[in-house]
Scaffold this motif. Structure first.
Motif, short mmCIF file in Angstrom:
data_model
loop_
_atom_site.label_atom_id
_atom_site.label_comp_id
_atom_site.label_asym_id
_atom_site.label_seq_id
_atom_site.Cartn_x
_atom_site.Cartn_y
_atom_site.Cartn_z
N THR A 1 0.83 -1.21 0.00
CA THR A 1 0.00 0.00 0.00
C THR A 1 0.86 1.25 0.00
OG1 THR A 1 -1.76 -1.15 1.18
CG2 THR A 1 -1.79 1.27 1.24
N ARG A 2 1.91 1.25 0.85
CA ARG A 2 2.82 2.40 0.90
C ARG A 2 3.53 2.60 -0.43
NH1 ARG A 2 6.94 2.54 5.66
NH2 ARG A 2 7.35 4.49 4.58
N THR A 3 3.96 1.48 -1.03
CA THR A 3 4.67 1.56 -2.31
C THR A 3 3.77 2.12 -3.40
OG1 THR A 3 6.08 -0.31 -1.73
CG2 THR A 3 5.90 0.25 -4.07
N THR A 4 2.52 1.63 -3.43
CA THR A 4 1.56 2.12 -4.42
C THR A 4 1.29 3.61 -4.22
OG1 THR A 4 0.49 -0.04 -4.55
CG2 THR A 4 -0.77 1.85 -5.34
N GLY A 5 1.14 4.02 -2.95
CA GLY A 5 0.88 5.43 -2.65
C GLY A 5 2.04 6.31 -3.09
N ALA A 6 3.26 5.88 -2.81
CA ALA A 6 4.44 6.65 -3.20
C ALA A 6 4.54 6.75 -4.72
CB ALA A 6 5.70 6.00 -2.64
N THR A 7 4.20 5.63 -5.40
CA THR A 7 4.25 5.64 -6.87
C THR A 7 3.25 6.62 -7.45
OG1 THR A 7 4.93 3.32 -6.92
CG2 THR A 7 3.98 4.22 -8.93
N LEU A 8 2.04 6.62 -6.91
CA LEU A 8 1.02 7.54 -7.39
C LEU A 8 1.41 9.00 -7.18
CD1 LEU A 8 -2.25 5.71 -6.22
CD2 LEU A 8 -1.39 5.96 -8.57
N ARG A 9 1.99 9.28 -6.01
CA ARG A 9 2.40 10.67 -5.74
C ARG A 9 3.56 11.07 -6.64
NH1 ARG A 9 0.88 9.28 -0.49
NH2 ARG A 9 2.97 8.54 0.02
N THR A 10 4.46 10.12 -6.91
CA THR A 10 5.56 10.42 -7.82
C THR A 10 5.03 10.75 -9.21
OG1 THR A 10 7.04 8.94 -6.61
CG2 THR A 10 7.70 9.55 -8.83
N GLU A 11 4.03 9.99 -9.64
CA GLU A 11 3.42 10.25 -10.95
C GLU A 11 2.74 11.62 -10.96
OE1 GLU A 11 0.79 6.97 -11.46
OE2 GLU A 11 2.37 5.59 -12.12
N ARG A 12 2.10 11.98 -9.84
CA ARG A 12 1.46 13.30 -9.76
C ARG A 12 2.51 14.41 -9.79
NH1 ARG A 12 -1.91 12.96 -4.47
NH2 ARG A 12 -2.37 15.14 -4.94
N ILE A 13 3.61 14.20 -9.08
CA ILE A 13 4.69 15.20 -9.11
C ILE A 13 5.21 15.37 -10.53
CG2 ILE A 13 7.09 15.63 -8.44
CD1 ILE A 13 6.45 14.45 -5.71
N GLU A 14 5.41 14.24 -11.21
CA GLU A 14 5.94 14.28 -12.58
C GLU A 14 4.99 15.05 -13.50
OE1 GLU A 14 8.01 11.15 -15.69
OE2 GLU A 14 6.87 10.41 -13.97
N SER A 15 3.71 14.76 -13.38
CA SER A 15 2.72 15.41 -14.23
C SER A 15 2.63 16.92 -13.95
CB SER A 15 1.34 14.76 -14.02
OG SER A 15 0.34 15.44 -14.73
N ARG A 16 2.59 17.27 -12.66
CA ARG A 16 2.46 18.68 -12.29
C ARG A 16 3.74 19.47 -12.58
NH1 ARG A 16 -1.07 18.77 -6.63
NH2 ARG A 16 -2.79 17.48 -7.41
N ALA A 17 4.88 18.82 -12.41
CA ALA A 17 6.15 19.50 -12.72
C ALA A 17 6.21 19.84 -14.20
CB ALA A 17 7.33 18.63 -12.32
N SER A 18 5.76 18.90 -15.04
CA SER A 18 5.76 19.13 -16.48
C SER A 18 4.85 20.31 -16.84
CB SER A 18 5.29 17.87 -17.21
OG SER A 18 5.21 18.08 -18.60
N ALA A 19 3.66 20.38 -16.21
CA ALA A 19 2.73 21.48 -16.47
C ALA A 19 3.29 22.82 -15.99
CB ALA A 19 1.39 21.19 -15.79
N LEU A 20 3.94 22.79 -14.82
CA LEU A 20 4.52 24.01 -14.26
C LEU A 20 5.63 24.54 -15.16
CD1 LEU A 20 5.25 26.12 -12.13
CD2 LEU A 20 6.48 24.34 -10.88
N LEU A 21 6.52 23.67 -15.59
CA LEU A 21 7.63 24.10 -16.44
C LEU A 21 7.13 24.63 -17.77
CD1 LEU A 21 10.10 21.19 -15.61
CD2 LEU A 21 10.31 23.58 -14.90
N SER A 22 6.02 24.08 -18.26
CA SER A 22 5.43 24.59 -19.50
C SER A 22 4.92 26.02 -19.31
CB SER A 22 4.27 23.68 -19.95
OG SER A 22 4.74 22.41 -20.34
N ASP A 23 4.30 26.28 -18.15
CA ASP A 23 3.84 27.64 -17.86
C ASP A 23 5.01 28.61 -17.77
OD1 ASP A 23 1.11 27.15 -17.80
OD2 ASP A 23 1.09 26.60 -15.69
N CYS A 24 6.10 28.19 -17.15
CA CYS A 24 7.29 29.05 -17.04
C CYS A 24 7.84 29.37 -18.43
CB CYS A 24 8.37 28.36 -16.21
SG CYS A 24 8.00 28.23 -14.44
N ARG A 25 7.90 28.36 -19.29
CA ARG A 25 8.43 28.59 -20.64
C ARG A 25 7.54 29.55 -21.42
NH1 ARG A 25 9.03 22.70 -20.37
NH2 ARG A 25 11.19 22.20 -19.84
#
Length: 229
Positions: free
Chosen positions: A8-32
């Motif tokens: 459960t912990r591993t799945t939760g960490a994986t999901l949050r990592t995926e969310r970080i990856e997705s949001r970081a990509s969107a944020l960097l696009s806004d900066c550009r």
């Protein structure tokens, strides 16, 4: 039971990592997009500088009737210098943001690799997440700095608009020099309109980036805290 909790912990960490990856990509696009919106700032600043020089020559030809216009054009050059300073700061900031973007993307790839090889509960995963959160903090500061510089351009736009209005007022009392001063005022207002469009486009991207960067930073910290439990 232990294996279930761990999964459960591993799945939760994986999901949050995926969310970080997705949001970081969107944020960097806004900066550009924000930096791209300011791409023509140098050209507009140069146009204003040339206009101020030509206006000062016209004011000199007008003698006493051009005294106020001469003062206004000198103030315009101060604004042009301010724009040049802001643009220089933005260029440096864009370089830092590009470097951070690459580092954040590298950290995200490393997280994925560590997760596949050692799992998300490994010390290496937590260490990499800490490095990522630190970079997100730095990116957050960068976005806030960009917002302040965008506001600085907005202030220059407002002041330039006032100068254009005052030159138009002076033109009305300039006699035979009215047409020349009126042309200066109309041209400056056109440049001001271009700057305002630039600000509107950039400010929208900066606003979205500010919203995303705080949410992303919180998500990174939550993920890191969860890994430490």
């Amino acid at each position: 039971m232990t294996e279930t909790v761990q999964a459960t912990r591993t799945t939760g960490a994986t999901l949050r990592t995926e969310r970080i990856e997705s949001r970081a990509s969107a944020l960097l696009s806004d900066c550009r997009r924000a930096f791209h919106a300011f791409g023509e700032l140098d050209e507009l600043a140069e146009n204003l500088r040339i206009l101020s020089l030509n206006a000062e020559l016209a004011a000199g030809r007008a003698g006493d009737k051009g005294r106020a216009v001469r003062a206004l054009t000198q103030y315009t050059r101060e604004l042009v210098n301010r724009l040049a300073q802001i643009r220089g700061e933005m260029n440096q900031q864009r370089g830092r943001t590009d470097t951070l973007s690459t580092q954040i993307e590298d950290d995200l790839k490393r997280l994925r690799s560590i997760e596949e090889q050692s799992g998300s509960d490994s010390p290496a995963f937590a260490e990499c997440m800490k490095a990522l959160v630190d970079k997100l903090d730095t990116l957050s500061t960068n976005v806030e700095d960009l917002s302040r510089r965008a506001h600085g351009v907005e202030e220059v736009v407002s002041q330039s608009d006032s100068i254009a209005t005052n030159i138009a007022i002076e033109a009305a009392a300039a006699g035979v020099h009215e047409k020349e001063f009126r042309t200066v005022s109309d041209t400056m207002r056109r440049y001001v309109d271009d700057l305002r469009k630039m600000i509107d486009e950039a400010s929208d991207s900066v606003r979205r980036a500010l919203e995303k960067t705080e949410a992303l930073r919180r998500l990174g910290v939550e993920n890191l805290n969860d890994l430490r439990r």
